[in-house]
Scaffold this motif. Structure first.
Motif, PDB file in Angstrom:
ATOM      1  N   PRO A  42       0.900  -1.168   0.273  1.00 16.94           N
ATOM      2  CA  PRO A  42      -0.043   0.042   0.014  1.00 16.94           C
ATOM      3  C   PRO A  42       0.945   1.292  -0.169  1.00 16.94           C
ATOM      4  N   ILE A  43       0.102   2.195  -0.232  1.00 15.80           N
ATOM      5  CA  ILE A  43       0.894   3.511  -0.418  1.00 15.80           C
ATOM      6  C   ILE A  43       0.011   4.573   0.287  1.00 15.80           C
ATOM      7  N   VAL A  44       0.854   5.470   1.122  1.00 14.53           N
ATOM      8  CA  VAL A  44       0.169   6.497   1.902  1.00 14.53           C
ATOM      9  C   VAL A  44       0.662   7.876   1.297  1.00 14.53           C
TER      10      VAL A  44
ATOM     11  N   VAL B  35      -4.148   3.120  -1.896  1.00 12.73           N
ATOM     12  CA  VAL B  35      -3.858   4.339  -1.710  1.00 12.73           C
ATOM     13  C   VAL B  35      -4.596   5.137  -0.540  1.00 12.73           C
ATOM     14  N   THR B  36      -3.743   5.578   0.618  1.00 10.56           N
ATOM     15  CA  THR B  36      -4.608   6.285   1.689  1.00 10.56           C
ATOM     16  C   THR B  36      -3.906   7.689   1.730  1.00 10.56           C
TER      17      THR B  36
ATOM     18  N   GLY C 223       5.865   2.213   6.866  1.00  9.46           N
ATOM     19  CA  GLY C 223       4.544   2.623   7.105  1.00  9.46           C
ATOM     20  C   GLY C 223       4.661   4.293   7.534  1.00  9.46           C
TER      21      GLY C 223
ATOM     22  N   ALA D 258       3.055   0.776   4.861  1.00  7.04           N
ATOM     23  CA  ALA D 258       3.101   1.635   3.455  1.00  7.04           C
ATOM     24  C   ALA D 258       4.509   0.932   2.695  1.00  7.04           C
TER      25      ALA D 258
ATOM     26  N   HIS E 131       5.442   2.673  -0.180  1.00  4.70           N
ATOM     27  CA  HIS E 131       5.783   3.860  -0.491  1.00  4.70           C
ATOM     28  C   HIS E 131       4.986   4.908   0.241  1.00  4.70           C
ATOM     29  N   VAL E 132       5.686   6.051   0.120  1.00  6.95           N
ATOM     30  CA  VAL E 132       5.070   7.247   1.041  1.00  6.95           C
ATOM     31  C   VAL E 132       5.275   8.426   0.241  1.00  6.95           C
TER      32      VAL E 132
END
Length: 490
Positions: free
Chosen positions: A6-8, A30-31, A263, A274, A276-277
């Motif tokens: 997931p990506i934040v 994505v969040t 994360g 995460a 990726h950020v």
């Protein structure tokens, strides 16, 4: 194949939302986390009684960049965000009482110049307008619409030589004066240096691209809801594409181990995993507040040079203003001295003012009423001014100036004031909403990088990275962050 991590995205400003829309449109999880209760970041909104104000940019150019962002999320921008082209784009009013409307169409604009500056200057203007088009064609695809935070992107000798031949590496003032002779028309094509935080004599000629975007490409405005309608529509489109947008929660730490980011820790204590950020908030503040992990620093931020700031007065009017343009620039008699004062951290002796009257945003004020916003460039907080004394003094001077310009006595009108301390309280380093200036040493590869090389998976979007300040560049920065993630999924 394993599902990508997931990506934040931290920050629901235009850069963060642009990245989220593209990533969600590509099927990624994505969040977006946003400390405020609404999206927008710098493209914000504020209320005062029955009045609502845009607290960020009032100028939207290059709407195709925005439309492309919606398309990447599988959405049609026109359904989410109808836009209309302003007419005129700007009205320029000069100290001698003359005025010039910047309008659509080559011949219509040449006719405006002919009426104000004469036929010879109109002929020079037409030649200069074509020159602007050549500079834009050379610069946009090679240097603005691509990832200039990668050193190899600078290795474009033909494009560099083409720009040099067109005068892109002269200073902006001298480039424009090579083509135009009427001081009023020169100022109409050099005041845009303020957008990049520099005097016209210090800004590079490549920034005529802004004059092209403004005066040739056109200025647009949402059909309803003001400029803040843009991030609202973008957030809605991101969610439609599958992104989760969480408001009222603050990221307090990007967590990482030896392999890269793992994360984001929120102020609720929650950990969002995460791979990726995307950091899309004020970058120096993020470093100073300990939000970013060790190893994410950038040598380009060791001695940052910030843009000037501004004093903004938002007024609620109990009347409407017939024949008032959406954007009016009041240009004072002083010119270079005004910029010199800004650079020295002093109040301008004869400030140039941007007055915004969003007449078409009828929901921003009660029936028969209107809103008016006045912006005066000022020094930022690093100028050393005593703003407890400066703000009242500059406000008093500004009210007198507005009365003299024909806006009436606004002393008793409902008023919201934003000065450099207010910008700082809102999260802007050095008390400026315009981030770093665009001197050569803070342009392209010399601007803070779009990713942290020693922290895999940590990316940056927004004004502090390339291409830089302004709505189209910030949207592009979000696109570039998304492309880096999609190219190197982990």
């Amino acid at each position: 194949m394993p599902r990508p991590a997931p990506i934040v995205v931290i920050g629901a400003g235009l850069g963060g939302l642009a990245a989220a829309m593209r990533l969600a449109g590509a099927g990624r999880e994505v969040t977006v986390v946003e400390a405020r209760d609404v999206p927008g970041g710098c493209c914000g909104t504020a209320g005062l009684g029955n009045y609502r104000f845009d607290t960020g940019p009032s100028v939207l150019t290059m709407p195709g960049v925005l439309a492309d962002t919606f398309a990447a999320a599988g959405q049609d921008m026109d359904r989410w965000l109808p836009l209309r082209r302003l007419d005129p784009y700007y009205r320029l009013r000069y100290h001698d009482g003359s005025s010039l409307d910047v309008v659509a169409g080559e011949e219509a604009m040449a006719d405006q110049v002919r009426q104000v500056c004469g036929p010879d200057e109109a002929a020079r203007y037409l030649r200069f307008r074509r020159h602007l088009g050549k500079m834009f064609a050379a610069e946009w695809p090679a240097f603005i619409d691509r990832d200039m935070t990668r050193l190899r992107s600078l290795a474009r000798p033909y494009a560099m030589l083409r720009l040099a031949a067109l005068g892109g590496f002269r200073n902006l003032d001298s480039l424009v004066r090579r083509h135009l002779t009427d001081e009023r028309l020169i100022r109409a094509h050099t005041f845009q240096a303020l957008y990049v935080g520099l005097p016209p004599r210090a800004a590079l000629g490549i920034y005529t691209v802004i004059a092209h975007m403004d005066t040739v490409g056109g200025v647009y405005f949402p059909g309803d809801g003001g400029m803040h309608a843009i991030p609202r529509a973008m957030a809605g489109a991101a969610e439609k594409a599958g992104a989760a947008v969480r408001y009222g929660v603050r990221a307090v730490r990007v967590e990482a181990d030896g392999s890269g980011v793992t994360g984001v820790r929120l102020d609720t204590g929650e950990h969002l995993p995460a791979g990726h950020v995307v950091m899309a908030a004020d970058l120096p503040r993020a470093h100073a507040d300990g939000l970013l992990p060790a190893g994410s620093g950038d040598w380009r931020l060791r001695r940052p040079h910030y843009s000037p700031s501004c004093l903004v007065l938002h007024f609620g009017l109990d009347r409407r203003l017939p024949r008032q343009a959406h954007h009016t620039l009041h240009l004072g008699q002083e010119w270079h001295g005004t910029f010199d004062a800004l650079a020295a951290g002093r109040p301008q002796p004869d400030p140039n003012l941007l007055v915004t009257y969003p007449d078409s945003d009828t929901a921003a004020a009660p029936a028969g009423h209107a809103t008016l916003t006045v912006l005066e460039p000022t020094a930022n907080l690093l100028g050393g001014g005593d703003w407890d004394r400066l703000t009242p003094r500059l406000t008093h001077r500004l009210l007198r100036r507005l009365a003299g310009l024909g806006y009436g006595d606004l002393t008793a009108a409902p008023r919201l004031t934003l000065d450099p301390p207010a910008w700082h309280r809102g999260g802007h380093s050095a008390g400026t909403p315009f981030a770093l200036d665009h001197r050569f040493g803070q342009t392209a590869w010399f601007r803070p990088a779009g990713r942290a090389r020693r922290v895999p998976g940590l990316h940056f979007a927004g004004m502090y990275t390339a291409p830089g300040v302004g709505v189209p560049p910030v949207l592009i920065s979000g696109r570039l962050a998304a492309e880096r993630i999609l190219e190197g999924s982990r």
